[in-house]
Design a protein around this motif. Structure first.
Motif, mmCIF file in Angstrom:
data_model
loop_
_atom_site.group_PDB
_atom_site.id
_atom_site.type_symbol
_atom_site.label_atom_id
_atom_site.label_comp_id
_atom_site.label_asym_id
_atom_site.label_seq_id
_atom_site.Cartn_x
_atom_site.Cartn_y
_atom_site.Cartn_z
ATOM 1 N N ASN A 142 -8.279 -2.704 -3.931
ATOM 2 C CA ASN A 142 -9.302 -2.051 -4.693
ATOM 3 C C ASN A 142 -8.593 -1.519 -5.964
ATOM 4 O O ASN A 142 -7.592 -1.850 -6.341
ATOM 5 N N THR B 100 -13.473 9.346 -9.419
ATOM 6 C CA THR B 100 -13.551 10.024 -8.095
ATOM 7 C C THR B 100 -12.682 9.230 -6.996
ATOM 8 O O THR B 100 -12.623 8.067 -7.292
ATOM 9 N N PRO B 101 -12.177 9.872 -5.872
ATOM 10 C CA PRO B 101 -11.431 9.360 -4.880
ATOM 11 C C PRO B 101 -12.224 7.862 -4.451
ATOM 12 O O PRO B 101 -11.631 6.812 -4.143
ATOM 13 N N GLY B 102 -13.366 8.152 -4.107
ATOM 14 C CA GLY B 102 -14.316 6.970 -3.653
ATOM 15 C C GLY B 102 -14.215 5.743 -4.639
ATOM 16 O O GLY B 102 -14.278 4.654 -4.320
ATOM 17 N N GLN B 103 -14.223 6.152 -5.820
ATOM 18 C CA GLN B 103 -14.402 5.064 -6.868
ATOM 19 C C GLN B 103 -13.098 4.246 -7.047
ATOM 20 O O GLN B 103 -13.015 2.982 -7.389
ATOM 21 N N TRP B 104 -12.026 5.093 -6.754
ATOM 22 C CA TRP B 104 -10.527 4.215 -6.633
ATOM 23 C C TRP B 104 -10.534 3.226 -5.847
ATOM 24 O O TRP B 104 -9.784 2.236 -5.794
ATOM 25 N N MET B 105 -11.411 3.421 -4.666
ATOM 26 C CA MET B 105 -11.155 2.615 -3.490
ATOM 27 C C MET B 105 -12.372 1.510 -3.818
ATOM 28 O O MET B 105 -12.536 0.736 -2.689
ATOM 29 N N GLU B 106 -12.916 1.465 -4.666
ATOM 30 C CA GLU B 106 -14.152 0.380 -4.754
ATOM 31 C C GLU B 106 -13.501 -1.093 -5.276
ATOM 32 O O GLU B 106 -12.191 -0.933 -5.727
ATOM 33 N N LYS B 107 -14.224 -1.940 -5.246
ATOM 34 C CA LYS B 107 -13.824 -3.231 -5.330
ATOM 35 C C LYS B 107 -13.315 -3.277 -6.794
ATOM 36 O O LYS B 107 -14.154 -2.751 -7.675
#
Length: 74
Positions: free
Chosen positions: A51, A28-35
């Motif tokens: 990220n 997901t877009p949010g997962q792409w922004m994770e550490k």
């Protein structure tokens, strides 16, 4: 020195692309922004912009740089 046939290389390339495409599509877009997994929590606190997406882009650019070097050398 021996090299695999072009058909073998094409099949390997296609399998690699399918695997990567499936993984990329699953995030997901949010997962792409994770550490990124190779970062410590301490490093993440210092640089949260490092990220998964930024690592993918920097490694892709790095590979493109070296591919350009190969083209110039040949």
């Amino acid at each position: 020195l021996s090299f695999p046939d072009a058909s073998v290389l094409r099949a390997d390339w296609q399998r690699s692309n399918e695997t990567l495409s499936g993984y990329f599509a699953s995030l997901t877009p949010g997962q792409w922004m994770e550490k990124h997994t190779a970062m410590s929590d301490e490093d993440w606190q210092k640089d949260p912009a490092r990220n998964k997406l930024s690592v993918l882009l920097s490694r892709t650019n790095h590979m493109a740089y070296h591919l350009g070097q190969l083209v110039l050398a040949s």
